[in-house]
Structure formats: C-alpha cells, structure tokens
Write an enzyme that holds these catalytic residues in place. Structure first.
Site, PDB file in Angstrom:
ATOM      1  CG  ASN A 150     -19.640 -83.244  35.236  1.00 28.85           C
ATOM      2  OD1 ASN A 150     -19.982 -82.077  35.131  1.00 28.85           O
ATOM      3  ND2 ASN A 150     -19.640 -83.874  36.384  1.00 28.85           N
ATOM      4  CD  GLU A 248     -22.982 -76.918  44.966  1.00 28.54           C
ATOM      5  OE1 GLU A 248     -22.356 -77.853  45.514  1.00 28.54           O
ATOM      6  OE2 GLU A 248     -23.780 -76.198  45.568  1.00 28.54           O
ATOM      7  CB  CYS A 282     -19.712 -83.603  41.477  1.00 29.15           C
ATOM      8  SG  CYS A 282     -21.443 -83.345  41.189  1.00 29.15           S
ATOM      9  CD  GLU A 460     -25.753 -74.827  42.149  1.00 28.28           C
ATOM     10  OE1 GLU A 460     -26.250 -74.252  41.180  1.00 28.28           O
ATOM     11  OE2 GLU A 460     -24.752 -75.555  42.069  1.00 28.28           O
TER      12      GLU A 460
HETATM   13  P1  NDP Z   1     -13.053 -76.810  35.729  1.00 25.39           P
HETATM   14  O1  NDP Z   1     -13.020 -76.181  37.067  1.00 25.39           O
HETATM   15  O2  NDP Z   1     -11.814 -76.940  34.977  1.00 25.39           O
HETATM   16  O3  NDP Z   1     -14.038 -75.997  34.776  1.00 25.39           O
HETATM   17  C1  NDP Z   1     -15.347 -75.662  35.135  1.00 25.39           C
HETATM   18  C2  NDP Z   1     -15.779 -74.444  34.345  1.00 25.39           C
HETATM   19  O4  NDP Z   1     -14.983 -73.319  34.742  1.00 25.39           O
HETATM   20  C3  NDP Z   1     -15.565 -74.584  32.825  1.00 25.39           C
HETATM   21  O5  NDP Z   1     -16.584 -73.874  32.158  1.00 25.39           O
HETATM   22  C4  NDP Z   1     -14.224 -73.902  32.626  1.00 25.39           C
HETATM   23  O6  NDP Z   1     -14.026 -73.445  31.314  1.00 25.39           O
HETATM   24  C5  NDP Z   1     -14.358 -72.751  33.598  1.00 25.39           C
HETATM   25  N1  NDP Z   1     -13.100 -72.153  34.009  1.00 25.39           N
HETATM   26  C6  NDP Z   1     -11.857 -72.706  33.998  1.00 25.39           C
HETATM   27  N2  NDP Z   1     -10.954 -71.817  34.453  1.00 25.39           N
HETATM   28  C7  NDP Z   1     -11.622 -70.685  34.755  1.00 25.39           C
HETATM   29  C8  NDP Z   1     -11.246 -69.418  35.273  1.00 25.39           C
HETATM   30  N3  NDP Z   1      -9.984 -69.131  35.565  1.00 25.39           N
HETATM   31  N4  NDP Z   1     -12.197 -68.485  35.471  1.00 25.39           N
HETATM   32  C9  NDP Z   1     -13.502 -68.753  35.200  1.00 25.39           C
HETATM   33  N5  NDP Z   1     -13.910 -69.928  34.681  1.00 25.39           N
HETATM   34  C10 NDP Z   1     -12.993 -70.892  34.479  1.00 25.39           C
HETATM   35  O7  NDP Z   1     -13.800 -78.202  35.929  1.00 25.39           O
HETATM   36  P2  NDP Z   1     -14.219 -79.255  34.801  1.00 25.39           P
HETATM   37  O8  NDP Z   1     -14.928 -78.642  33.686  1.00 25.39           O
HETATM   38  O9  NDP Z   1     -13.028 -80.050  34.500  1.00 25.39           O
HETATM   39  O10 NDP Z   1     -15.322 -80.112  35.585  1.00 25.39           O
HETATM   40  C11 NDP Z   1     -14.988 -81.127  36.415  1.00 25.39           C
HETATM   41  C12 NDP Z   1     -15.053 -80.641  37.863  1.00 25.39           C
HETATM   42  O11 NDP Z   1     -16.352 -80.174  38.180  1.00 25.39           O
HETATM   43  C13 NDP Z   1     -14.781 -81.770  38.820  1.00 25.39           C
HETATM   44  O12 NDP Z   1     -13.791 -81.371  39.731  1.00 25.39           O
HETATM   45  C14 NDP Z   1     -16.115 -82.008  39.534  1.00 25.39           C
HETATM   46  O13 NDP Z   1     -16.048 -82.447  40.838  1.00 25.39           O
HETATM   47  C15 NDP Z   1     -16.766 -80.689  39.453  1.00 25.39           C
HETATM   48  N6  NDP Z   1     -18.202 -80.833  39.521  1.00 25.39           N
HETATM   49  C16 NDP Z   1     -18.821 -80.517  40.701  1.00 25.39           C
HETATM   50  C17 NDP Z   1     -20.161 -80.663  40.847  1.00 25.39           C
HETATM   51  C18 NDP Z   1     -20.814 -80.283  42.136  1.00 25.39           C
HETATM   52  O14 NDP Z   1     -22.000 -80.026  42.132  1.00 25.39           O
HETATM   53  N7  NDP Z   1     -20.102 -80.235  43.266  1.00 25.39           N
HETATM   54  C19 NDP Z   1     -21.004 -81.150  39.752  1.00 25.39           C
HETATM   55  C20 NDP Z   1     -20.267 -81.472  38.559  1.00 25.39           C
HETATM   56  C21 NDP Z   1     -18.904 -81.302  38.469  1.00 25.39           C
HETATM   57  P3  NDP Z   1     -13.255 -74.363  30.212  1.00 25.39           P
HETATM   58  O15 NDP Z   1     -13.606 -75.768  30.506  1.00 25.39           O
HETATM   59  O16 NDP Z   1     -13.798 -73.893  28.944  1.00 25.39           O
HETATM   60  O17 NDP Z   1     -11.822 -74.070  30.384  1.00 25.39           O
END
Ligand code: NDP
Length: 483
Positions: A150, A248, A282, A460
């Site tokens: 995002n 996060e 987020c 962070e």
């Molecule tokens: P995901 O948790 O699905 O993915 C985040 C990252 O983790 C991606 O690079 C993904 O890879 C990777 N990933 C997925 N599975 C694994 C695993 N088993 N082991 C290691 N890495 C893994 O989230 P989204 O990408 O869908 O992002 C949206 C989410 O992020 C929302 O829930 C949002 O709230 C959160 N977010 C939080 C923020 C904060 O600061 N609190 C800021 C921005 C977003 P891939 O996508 O390639 O599968």
C-alpha cells in the site's frame, strides 16, 4: 523473457526460479512488467554475502555513509514525478499521492543521512575508582525488511534508510503486488558507493521466500509491515532463532467528531482519512464516532462529499480515488459491504464495483450509518474505501468507543474545546493521536507506531528507530595512572 526485472543477489542482478507478471489495476491490459522470483539458494547466498558486506559498511567513515544516504534521497526527490507515475501505475493510488510518496521516501533518506553524523553515546564514571564507562550503539547486523504494497516505496524507505544509517546490511522482500517500485528503488541504492552485497532485493511470494527469510538463522533482525496474521507468524519464526523483531500491523482507527466541531473541517477530515489511498492505509479513518448533536448534519454532508468523489484511472487528471489494488482485495471489500448490511448497518452510498473506460478494480466509496461498535465492520480491518458512522451521546462515550478495539495505531478528535482535545490526547489508547487533523498523515522525523495488535517491538522513524537498528555496548575502561 524480455522486460524481465531481476533480483539483486549478493551484489548481482540475477533471474530467479520463476517469474510473475504485474498488471496495472487501473487498466488490466497494461502489463507493467515481468519480475523474477528468488529461490531459497539465492536467499541463502545473499544472506552470506550480506554478513561480509555489513562488516565493511560498519567500518566506513560516517561522512561516507552520509553521502550514500543523501545521494539516494536526492535522487528519489528529483525523480518523484517519474517514479511516482510508476508507483501509481502499479499500485493504483492517484498520481499526486504516488508522487508525494516517492518524494517522502526521499526525505527519509536525507533525514537519516544527517543522522549518520549524530550518533552520540553516553559516558559515566564507574562505581569502581579509576574506571570509566563508555556506552555506544553498534549495528544490529543483517536486517530483513518485509514491506506491504500500500506504500511500496515509503514504507520500505522508512526501514531501509535507518537500517543503512546505523550500519546494517539489508535484505528486502517487497510485496509481490508492487515489484516495479521495489526494483526502481533498488536500482538507485545499488548504484551507490556500497560494499558488494550490502543491499539485496529478494522478490517472491511471502509464503515462499518471505517465510524462508524470516526463518533464517543468518538474520539478526526483521522489520515487518503488513497484516496481523502474517505478523504473528513472523514473530513465532523470529523467536525460534531469537531474532530481533519490529512489526507494524493492522488497525481500526477512529475519528471522534464532537458537537462543537467545525462541521466542514470534520467532513473534509473524514473524507480524506477514510478514502485517501482508496482506504488502503493503516491510518485510515474506518470508524467515525459522531456526537448525536452534530450527527445528522455531519452524515448528510459526508454522504454528499463521498458521492462527489471521482473514482477513476490513477493516472487520469481529476481522479480522487483510484482502483483497489487487486481482484482479491476488491472481493474482500465487497464481502464486507454484504457483512455490514447483514449486521443491520445502513449503506448510505457507494460500496459498489463500477466500470470505467479501462478494465480495472474500481469501487465507489461507501458510508455505513446506524452502526454499533460490536459489528464486524467496526472490529475488523477492512482496508477498503468504506467507513462506518457510530452515533454517541457525548464525549465520554466517544472516548470509550474509540478505545474499544484490539488495535491502537491512530485516533483523532474534531473539536473546538481545548479541554476535550487535551483529555482525548492524554487518554486515547493509540500510538498516534490527531487533534483537528486526519487520522492519516504522519511526519518522518518523529516516532510512528501503535499499541495492541497494531504494533509489536520498538517504534519506527525519527531517532527512536535507533532502538531497533542498533544494539548497545557498554565498555569499562581502567586507564591506570600516568607515569
Ligand atoms: P500481508 O501481511 O499479506 O503482507 C505484507 C508483506 O509480508 C508482503 O511483503 C508479503 O509478501 C509478506 N508476507 C506474506 N506472508 C509472509 C510470510 N509467511 N512470511 C514472511 N513474509 C510474508 O499484508 P498486505 O501486503 O496485504 O498489506 C496490508 C496490511 O498491511 C494491512 O493489514 C495493513 O494494516 C498493514 N499495514 C500496516 C501499517 C502499519 O504501519 N501499522 C502500514 C501499512 C500497512 P507478498 O505480498 O508478496 O505475499
């Protein structure tokens, strides 16, 4: 395959064990590119080289490190138009937001460039006579950065910049939905005066290469932004190797609107907070907790504002809400619309898939009213252009509703009362609190993070990032007596 973008493994651009295609969510006929998927062997090779490179980088002078970070930041800012266009093309946020994100990413690097010159320690006298104590921070070592789609450039940059500034090697696993922005940033970093293999790019699916990365005993620390379930799995993997972890995750941010609020301001904060970035932030305002004294007037203006927002192609002039990032995400969003209706919430506008001139994942912004805080749409993160109004009888009830969530990233209040604003600022159970400002939108020089299930581990950004990216050494020195 032409146009295949490679991973950066042990300092070399190489193809992977597979490839994925990346398409523009505003126009599915537009192929952004083909992207290599790293193998487990490549991951292991790059982690080994990162260890060697990290020792060399830690020994670089601080001005040499400062120059590297400054050059990366300046290039990002200078190319914000070009790289912002690429980001919007693959992620779907309107062009102004894409350009703004790339510029902001540059500012993370220039901020941390300056921090390389400000790494101070502490000194103390020992309790033992003639002994002095020197306390200083050293790099934590090899850091994995795992980032979401995002904010593909900004989130990665607010992790990569401090990791490098504090002397670490970085292995970056970006989200597979936004690989083009990852390659663009890596190309800038790779051109700098860095030891070979200090920085790696390992594109691939989270379940495959992401999981292998977080399970690796070759790592010292993992900085993750993403969803709660993935975060919990990473924490479990990290504890197995006693790897330091910072996460996060999700959120369910609330904006409280009081009866003494400036109505137009409240509506504009709610619209921007709920629907900016297609609601895929987020920090999005997904709950609007509204005092009964202003409720009807607020809801009327909110719905009019939401209906007036222009949904369209991210790169088209005038677009205010771009497409949802993917078909899967769009399906989940539409499911939440059904869930809300089934729970008895009233959908006052939007929440529908719509067609545009190009085939993409377009959805109108949706406003629910008549909701209660125990509904699923008010408890679960939707990550959608959807928001829900909860009517309350007064300030105390508003604060209680704001705090009644398992998350705790941001919250906000719109009021003209200093007393209410002050009480809210002191009692909201969130990592960030906004007064007469949207729940989304934070700075780069101050800490960012949340409470509850929103965050885990050290904060962070700003100087607080040092806590995660360094480890403290306490040295005792008995100088002896001069001859
Ligand atoms: P995901 O948790 O699905 O993915 C985040 C990252 O983790 C991606 O690079 C993904 O890879 C990777 N990933 C997925 N599975 C694994 C695993 N088993 N082991 C290691 N890495 C893994 O989230 P989204 O990408 O869908 O992002 C949206 C989410 O992020 C929302 O829930 C949002 O709230 C959160 N977010 C939080 C923020 C904060 O600061 N609190 C800021 C921005 C977003 P891939 O996508 O390639 O599968």
């Amino acid at each position: 395959m032409t146009n295949l973008k490679h991973n950066l493994i042990a300092g070399e651009w190489v193809a992977g064990e597979a490839e994925i295609e990346n398409r523009n969510p505003s126009d599915l006929s537009d192929l952004v590119g083909m992207f290599a998927q790293a193998s487990a062997v490549q991951l292991s090779d790059t982690l080994a080289q990162a260890r060697i490179a990290q020792a060399e980088w830690a020994a670089y002078g601080i001005e040499r490190k400062q120059a590297v970070l400054m050059a990366i930041g300046n290039e990002l800012m200078a190319r914000a138009e070009e790289l912002g266009t690429l980001l919007s093309r693959e992620e779907g946020k309107p062009l102004a937001e894409g350009k703004g994100e790339v510029f902001r990413a540059g500012q993370f690097f220039t901020y941390y460039a300056a921090e390389t010159l400000r790494q101070m320690g502490d000194t103390a006298d020992s309790v033992r006579a003639g002994v002095e104590v020197d306390v200083r921070r050293e790099p934590v070592g090899v850091v994995a950065v795992i980032s979401p789609w995002n904010f593909p450039t900004a989130t990665a940059s607010w992790k990569i910049a401090p990791a490098l500034a504090y002397g670490n090697a970085v292995v970056w696993k970006p989200a597979n939905a936004t690989p083009a922005s990852a390659v663009a940033l890596t190309e800038i970093i790779e051109r700098q005066d860095l030891p070979k293999g200090l920085f790696s790019l390992v594109m691939g699916s989270g379940r495959a290469i992401g999981q292998a990365l977080v399970e690796s005993p070759q790592l010292n620390a993992i900085s993750f932004t993403g969803s709660v379930p993935v975060g919990k799995g990473i924490a479990r993997a990290a504890v197995e190797n006693l790897t330091k972890v910072q996460m996060e995750m999700g959120s369910k941010n609330a904006l409280a609107v009081m009866d003494d609020a400036d109505l137009d301001l409240a509506v504009s904060l709610a619209l921007g907070g709920a629907f900016g970035g297609t609601g895929q932030k987020c920090t999005a305002s997904s709950r609007l907790v509204v005092h009964e004294g202003i409720h009807d007037a607020f809801v009327e203006k909110l719905v009019a504002g939401a209906n007036a927002m222009v949904v369209g192609h991210a790169l088209e002039d005038g677009t205010q809400i771009g497409p949802v990032v993917s078909e899967g995400q769009l399906g989940e969003n539409l499911d939440y619309v059904s869930v809300g209706k089934a729970e008895g919430a009233e959908l006052l506008c939007g929440g529908e898939r719509v067609e545009r001139a190009t085939r993409g994942y377009f959805m109108t912004p949706g406003v629910f009213a008549g909701t209660t805080n125990d509904m699923r749409i008010n408890r679960e993160e939707m990550f959608a252009p959807l928001t829900a109004v909860i009517k309350v009888g007064g300030y105390d009830e508003a604060l209680a509703v704001v705090n009644d969530t398992e998350f705790g990233l941001t919250s906000g209040i719109v009021t003209r009362s200093l007393a209410r604003a002050t009480h809210f600022r002191r009692n909201a159970q969130t990592g960030c609190v906004m007064v007469n400002l949207p729940t989304a939108g934070t700075d780069y020089h101050v800490p960012f993070g949340g409470r509850g299930h929103s965050s885990y581990g050290p904060r962070e950004q700003g100087t607080y990032a040092a806590e995660f990216y360094t480890t403290v050494k306490t040295a005792y020195i008995a100088a002896g007596t001069p001859d």
